[in-house]
Every structure is written in C-alpha cells, then in structure tokens.
Write an enzyme that holds these catalytic residues in place. Sequence first.
Site, PDB file in Angstrom:
ATOM      1  N   GLU A 143      58.340 -42.599 -14.267  1.00  0.00           N
ATOM      2  CA  GLU A 143      58.203 -41.719 -14.041  1.00  0.00           C
ATOM      3  C   GLU A 143      57.058 -40.103 -13.240  1.00  0.00           C
ATOM      4  OE1 GLU A 143      56.833 -38.252 -17.923  1.00  0.00           O
ATOM      5  OE2 GLU A 143      55.161 -40.006 -17.489  1.00  0.00           O
ATOM      6  N   LYS A 149      39.685 -34.236 -26.650  1.00  0.00           N
ATOM      7  CA  LYS A 149      38.798 -34.259 -25.611  1.00  0.00           C
ATOM      8  C   LYS A 149      40.082 -34.091 -24.480  1.00  0.00           C
ATOM      9  CE  LYS A 149      39.948 -36.978 -22.329  1.00  0.00           C
ATOM     10  NZ  LYS A 149      39.885 -36.686 -20.821  1.00  0.00           N
ATOM     11  N   CYS A 152      56.437 -34.031 -19.939  1.00  0.00           N
ATOM     12  CA  CYS A 152      56.744 -35.707 -19.895  1.00  0.00           C
ATOM     13  C   CYS A 152      58.551 -35.153 -20.170  1.00  0.00           C
ATOM     14  CB  CYS A 152      56.251 -35.936 -21.737  1.00  0.00           C
ATOM     15  SG  CYS A 152      54.333 -36.409 -21.363  1.00  0.00           S
ATOM     16  N   VAL A 180      48.291 -46.228 -20.472  1.00  0.00           N
ATOM     17  CA  VAL A 180      46.959 -44.764 -21.485  1.00  0.00           C
ATOM     18  C   VAL A 180      47.157 -45.314 -23.019  1.00  0.00           C
ATOM     19  CG1 VAL A 180      45.731 -43.456 -21.696  1.00  0.00           C
ATOM     20  CG2 VAL A 180      46.188 -43.857 -19.324  1.00  0.00           C
ATOM     21  N   GLU A 204      52.079 -39.893 -27.845  1.00  0.00           N
ATOM     22  CA  GLU A 204      53.792 -39.194 -27.439  1.00  0.00           C
ATOM     23  C   GLU A 204      53.528 -39.482 -25.993  1.00  0.00           C
ATOM     24  OE1 GLU A 204      55.256 -37.101 -25.130  1.00  0.00           O
ATOM     25  OE2 GLU A 204      54.085 -34.893 -26.268  1.00  0.00           O
TER      26      GLU A 204
END
Length: 502
Positions: free
Chosen positions: A400, A193, A303, A250, A269
Amino acid sequence: MASLSNGQPESFVKIPTIKFTKLFINGEFVDSISGKTFETIDPRNGEIIARIAEGDKEDIDLAVKAAREAFDHGPWPRMSGAARGKIMMKLADLIDQNVEELAALDAIDGGKVYTLCKTLDIPYGAANTLRYYAGAADKIHGDVLKMSRELHAYTLREPIGVVGHIIPWNAPTVMFFAKVSPALAAGCTVIIKPAEQTPLSALFYAHLAKLAGIPDGVLNVVPGFGPTAGAAISSHMDIDMVSFTGSTDVGREIMLAAARSNLKPVSLELGGKSPLLVFDDADVDKAADLALFGILFNKGEICAASSRVFVQEGIYEEFEKKLVEKSKAWLVGDPFDPNVRQGPQVDNKQFDKILSYIEHGKREGATLLVGGKPVGNKGYYIEPTIFTNVKEEMIIAQDEIFGPVMALMKFKTIEDAIKSANNTKYGLAAGIVTQNLDIANTVSRSIRAGIIWVNCYYGFDSDCPYGGYKMSGFGRELGLEALNSYLQVKSVVTPIYNSPWL
C-alpha cells in the site's frame, strides 16, 4: 507533467485563526500534564501552523476517568435515545453553520482540497452522518425470543461502555464522525485520539459538541502520538472497546495490546490495495475517468484507492492513451484554489515514502508511463504517476503506497481478472467497469473484499457498511452494523408460571 497551481492561498480563502490547541477532557480545554506540545505542519509549504498540547498516558488516564464517570453515573447512557438524538442533531446544525472554517482547517492541516471538504467531507461525512445515527438512537431494541422450553426470554441492547477511537490523518473529519456518531447514539462515552498530523478539526468539533449540550466527559479529544497516547488507549484496563483506522502493522499492535489488557473487543479498518477491473465492453473514456478518480482522489491517501488497475486486452492500448491524456490535465497545487483537484501529501514523511516507491517501481522494471516527480519546489506535491508493464509480484503492485501512484496491468479472461484481483493480502474494496450484468454479478461475488463498486467508485453513504476482508481488518464503519458494534446483547430469561422451573 501535471499542471501546477501557484496561487497564494490567501487569494482564494481566508485562512482561519487557530482557536483550539489544547486537550479536551471532561468538557474543558486543558494543557497536557507534562506541558509538552508538538507542531502541526502546513503541507503546502512545510511551515508550522500551531503548537498542539501533546497527550500522553497520564492524560489518557484523566480522559478515561472522565469518560468512565460519565458512563457509570452521568446522564448520557440513561437518556432516552430521542434525547441523545436531539443533541446530536444540534451538533450537526452547528457543524453546518461552521462549514467554511472546518473545511479550511482540514485543508491547511492535511492538504485536502478545500472545495471537496466544504461540499463533501463536512456536510456529508460529518453533519449527515451525525443525523443518520441521531435518527437511529431511539430505535435500538432487542428481540422477544421463542424458547423451546417453558421460558420467556428477550434481549436488550446496551451501550458497550467507554470507547477509545484512534483516527487517521487522511480523512480527519470523515473518520471522526464515522466512529463517534454511532458510539454516541448507542449511549457510549468516548476518548478520541486524532492523528498528530491533523488535530485541528477534531479540537474544533470538541468545542461544538460542548455548545450542542453533550455532557462533560462524554466526548474527550486527546491529540498525541501513537506509541504513547495511542498505546495507552489500546492497553487501558478501563476502556471497553477500541476502534482504529490506519495501517495493518499498527492494527496488529492494537489488537495485541487489547488482548493483553482486559481482552477488550477491537474494530480495525486497515490497509488496502484495491483492484479496479475494466472489461472490454466498457466505455473507455468514462472508465479512464473512473480509474484516475479512484487513485488520485484525496491525492491517493485513501485506504480504498484503486491502486491496481486491470484492463482487458481488447481495450488496453486505447485505455492507456486516455489515461495519459487525462492525467496531464489533472491540476495539482494549492488546495484552496477552486480549480485544483490534488493538493499536497500530508507531510514530508509520506512525501518521501511515495517517492521511494516510485523509485522501487523503476528499479523493478515497470515502465513509468507518466508522472513520477515532485511538483514545484515548495510543499509536498507529487505528480499523478502511472506505471505500466507491471508484474503482480512487484512491490508497487503489492504494498500500500498511499499516494497518487497507479499500477496498470492487462488481463485476458474473467477468470484471470478475478485471480489477479484476489492476489493481495488486502481485501478492502474493488471496482468493476462493465455493461454486462452477468460479468458484474459473477465478479462481485468472486472478489474477497468488503465493498464492491460497479461502474462507480467511492460510493460511500451513511447507510452503507464499509470495512475489510483479510488483512484489511474486521468490523464495519457506517450503516447499522457500525451501531451494533457499540452495543452489547444481554439476554433476560424468566420461567413461565406453573413451569417446572418454579
């Protein structure tokens, strides 16, 4: 203020016609069962690029059925590793042949700098990653065990089965192949996805996979949204593993869904708030370049971005001046302009989120050293932004932000630097700038993060594992560690002749 490129993209690169907008299931491009579509947006101007078929639970069911049939009865897991590797090599060659079109798709869909996509993401993140795992496909083997009793035993490494991949929008090509390549090499079948913001290149790769000879059902691409298609993957009883890259929140939901369904393993991750530590003995000019590269590469939408920069007090003032000087020369604008170093943020939602964090920083009392504003009046461009006088408990030093925003702080001793580096819930990456080997070794072993870069940053490679500690997740992308994630270990034990087991 950062410079702005105002050129029209057509004056630099011809934007390709969008060829693939449907779901790719069982080797065919198909409409979604519901018939629904969604818009994918050009972040340069906020305009619609194309309408993409919207996958939902029923479409995921179809893709899983195809992948399960291909795994249980198809040729892919039963091929020799060399045969799988040969097909993967052909796919890598097809990617090389279409590098310009693929680079343009990621630039128009995600705001990524075209020249970097063409020279890094596509050839290295896609084609070379495929070749690395293609070369490993015929080297999967177990061990012969020396048992303590009258038994002969060995281990087999077998593909884990049907794998669900949920990939992010910030690196659509790199993450597609970081996940798909080891899974294919292992003999798994997959459902991918792509992020709803950046589906275009994933669908093009599905087309190339078909041309390369990957059997029907082995590679399925289902664009859609997280709460629907993503949730269906995470909770599906017939998916054997899920690999996800994205936010920590998530990731937690995916882990819960996997546990509540068939207890499938997950690889996560997740987020990061990575420190860059600059010591007094560093070359200030080079260190400033590295710090800017660490936070502004891919417009901070990465990230592992070095969003917290700690500088030893002896060089702090000089370092700060260098940062201001260099950031003002950083060209922001049209990602197809070969002189541009920073394109637009991926969409309006991310654009607004970053600007809201900049306002948080001001309200909390940090000093806005440079930047902090949108660039131009069209598209989602933001100036390179640096805050100084930042306290570690401030939101801009803890959350973040995922944008071109640096929190600049000062430290005195090595011990202070280590403590500050570890003062975060994340543990994805860290950077160290020093000429002292003792400092480099001591600090590298003391920071709780999955990868440490010394006198460099973003030192990624197909052979180098990448992943997080703490709330940055678990599991590893790249390297042979990633390949092992898609393999089960089976032990086979037989008695030795005339043993008491007979």
